[in-house]
Design an enzyme around this catalytic site. Structure first.
Site, PDB file in Angstrom:
ATOM      1  N   GLY A  30       0.810  -1.216   0.000  1.00 31.94           N
ATOM      2  CA  GLY A  30       0.000   0.000   0.000  1.00 31.94           C
ATOM      3  C   GLY A  30       0.839   1.260   0.000  1.00 31.94           C
ATOM      4  CG  ASN A  32      -0.706   3.640  -4.404  1.00 34.62           C
ATOM      5  OD1 ASN A  32      -0.951   2.674  -3.685  1.00 34.62           O
ATOM      6  ND2 ASN A  32      -1.654   4.464  -4.845  1.00 34.62           N
ATOM      7  CB  THR A  33      -1.630   6.991  -1.800  1.00 36.78           C
ATOM      8  OG1 THR A  33      -2.204   8.247  -1.402  1.00 36.78           O
ATOM      9  CG2 THR A  33      -2.453   5.861  -1.203  1.00 36.78           C
ATOM     10  N   GLY A  34      -0.422   8.006   0.825  1.00 39.62           N
ATOM     11  CA  GLY A  34      -0.584   8.074   2.272  1.00 39.62           C
ATOM     12  C   GLY A  34       0.647   7.700   3.073  1.00 39.62           C
ATOM     13  CB  ILE A  35       0.901   6.227   6.469  1.00 39.72           C
ATOM     14  CG1 ILE A  35       0.301   7.425   7.228  1.00 39.72           C
ATOM     15  CG2 ILE A  35       1.949   5.529   7.322  1.00 39.72           C
ATOM     16  CD1 ILE A  35      -0.495   7.070   8.448  1.00 39.72           C
ATOM     17  N   GLY A  36       1.877   4.791   3.715  1.00 37.53           N
ATOM     18  CA  GLY A  36       2.730   3.817   3.037  1.00 37.53           C
ATOM     19  C   GLY A  36       3.709   4.483   2.102  1.00 37.53           C
ATOM     20  CE1 TYR A 185      -8.500   0.222   9.607  1.00 37.73           C
ATOM     21  CE2 TYR A 185      -8.957   1.446  11.618  1.00 37.73           C
ATOM     22  CZ  TYR A 185      -8.118   1.167  10.559  1.00 37.73           C
ATOM     23  OH  TYR A 185      -6.905   1.808  10.447  1.00 37.73           O
TER      24      TYR A 185
END
Length: 309
Positions: A30, A32-36, A185
């Site tokens: 994961g 390609n964006t955000g925290i990753g 979640y």
């Protein structure tokens, strides 16, 4: 998971404290964006060869281009991985192992939240199936490469949401009778910690350790599937959210800090919400060995992945 007292570092940890990562291969799901993305970019900046394990090839290549613009010497490659498909996970693990016989760090970062009821390709509930079972399968399949690499580690990203649940509903993992995305979640994030706890014990005596982390309250793209009411709540919380880059620091420290011995849980130093990463204590439910063993057994059965440890 190792029982730990929250640390009080004299100086806040930053990415500059991470040792040089040259010669190390780091796989980040994961990313390609955000925290990753911020995690992968930071580790690439420290010299690691970073594999962006992402569901969308095109977005992965775009992320790699942005990383190289930020870090001109960055070594970045893209691997397609759909954590909601066991076939995709097996194919990705096989390709990663072929391309990189030694994997230094696997960062289990990708996540799904606020999703309406949906199922994976294999008929598993989507949030739990992706956040926990997908990473369980990927880790097991890549573990031989990790075990062959001195000083390797598995880093799994959990969340504060693990504290909102007291157990995992093992009797209804497909959520046939009841479905609340917040609860599911939270259970998936609790599962991330129980997985790390059990894996830590199984890795005893090997070259590999398992560590967990969480970003606190940070800006990310997890709210993309949120309802209108949930998005309104996120707007209210916006002033106290830390940046995505700060949210990535606990994962970066978990991936690189040579003082970690395995089983630690890292998060922001200010009440687990904001600030530099420190070791903290997870919730009570995340420290239950019996539940951790039960989760492991069920995860092996649902994914058909049996660990070599």
């Amino acid at each position: 998971m190792k029982r730990a007292t929250p640390t009080r570092d004299r100086q806040p940890w930053t990415i500059d404290d991470a040792p040089d990562q040259s010669g190390r291969t780091v796989v980040v799901t994961g990313s390609n964006t955000g925290i990753g993305y911020e995690t992968a970019s930071a580790l690439a900046g420290r010299g690691a060869h970073v594999v962006l394990a992402v569901r969308d090839d095109e977005r992965g290549r775009a992320a790699a281009t942005r990383m190289r613009a930020r870090h001109p010497r960055a070594a970045v490659s893209v691997q397609r991985l759909d954590l909601s498909s066991l076939a995709s996970i097996r194919a990705a693990a096989e390709q990663i192992a072929a391309d990189h016989p030694q994997v230094s760090v696997l960062v289990n970062n990708a996540g799904v939240a606020h999703s309406p009821r949906a199922f994976t390709e294999d008929g598993l509930e989507r949030i739990f199936g992706t956040n926990h079972l997908g990473h369980f399968a990927l880790t097991g399949l890549l573990l031989p490469s990790l075990l062959d690499t001195p000083g390797s580690r598995v880093v799994t990203v959990s969340a504060l949401a693990h504290r909102q649940v007291e157990d995992i509903d093992f009797d209804d993992l497909r959520r046939v009778d009841d479905y609340d995305p917040w609860t599911v979640y939270g259970e998936s994030k609790l599962a991330n910690l129980l997985f790390t706890r059990e894996l830590t014990g199984r890795l005893s005596g090997t070259n590999t350790i398992a560590v967990a982390a969480h970003p606190g309250l940070a800006r990310s793209d997890l709210s993309r599937n949120a309802s209108r009411r949930e998005r309104a709540l996120f707007r209210v919380l916006a002033p106290i959210l830390q940046t995505t880059a700060m949210g990535a620091l606990p994962t970066c420290r978990a991936a690189t800090d040579p003082t970690l011995g395995g089983g630690e849980f890292l998060g922001p130093r200010r009440r687990g919400i904001r600030g530099a990463p420190v070791v903290e204590e997870p919730g009570v439910a995340a420290r239950d060995d019996r539940t951790a063993r039960r989760l492991w057994s069920i995860s092996e059965a649902l994914t058909d992945v049996v660990y070599p440890v």
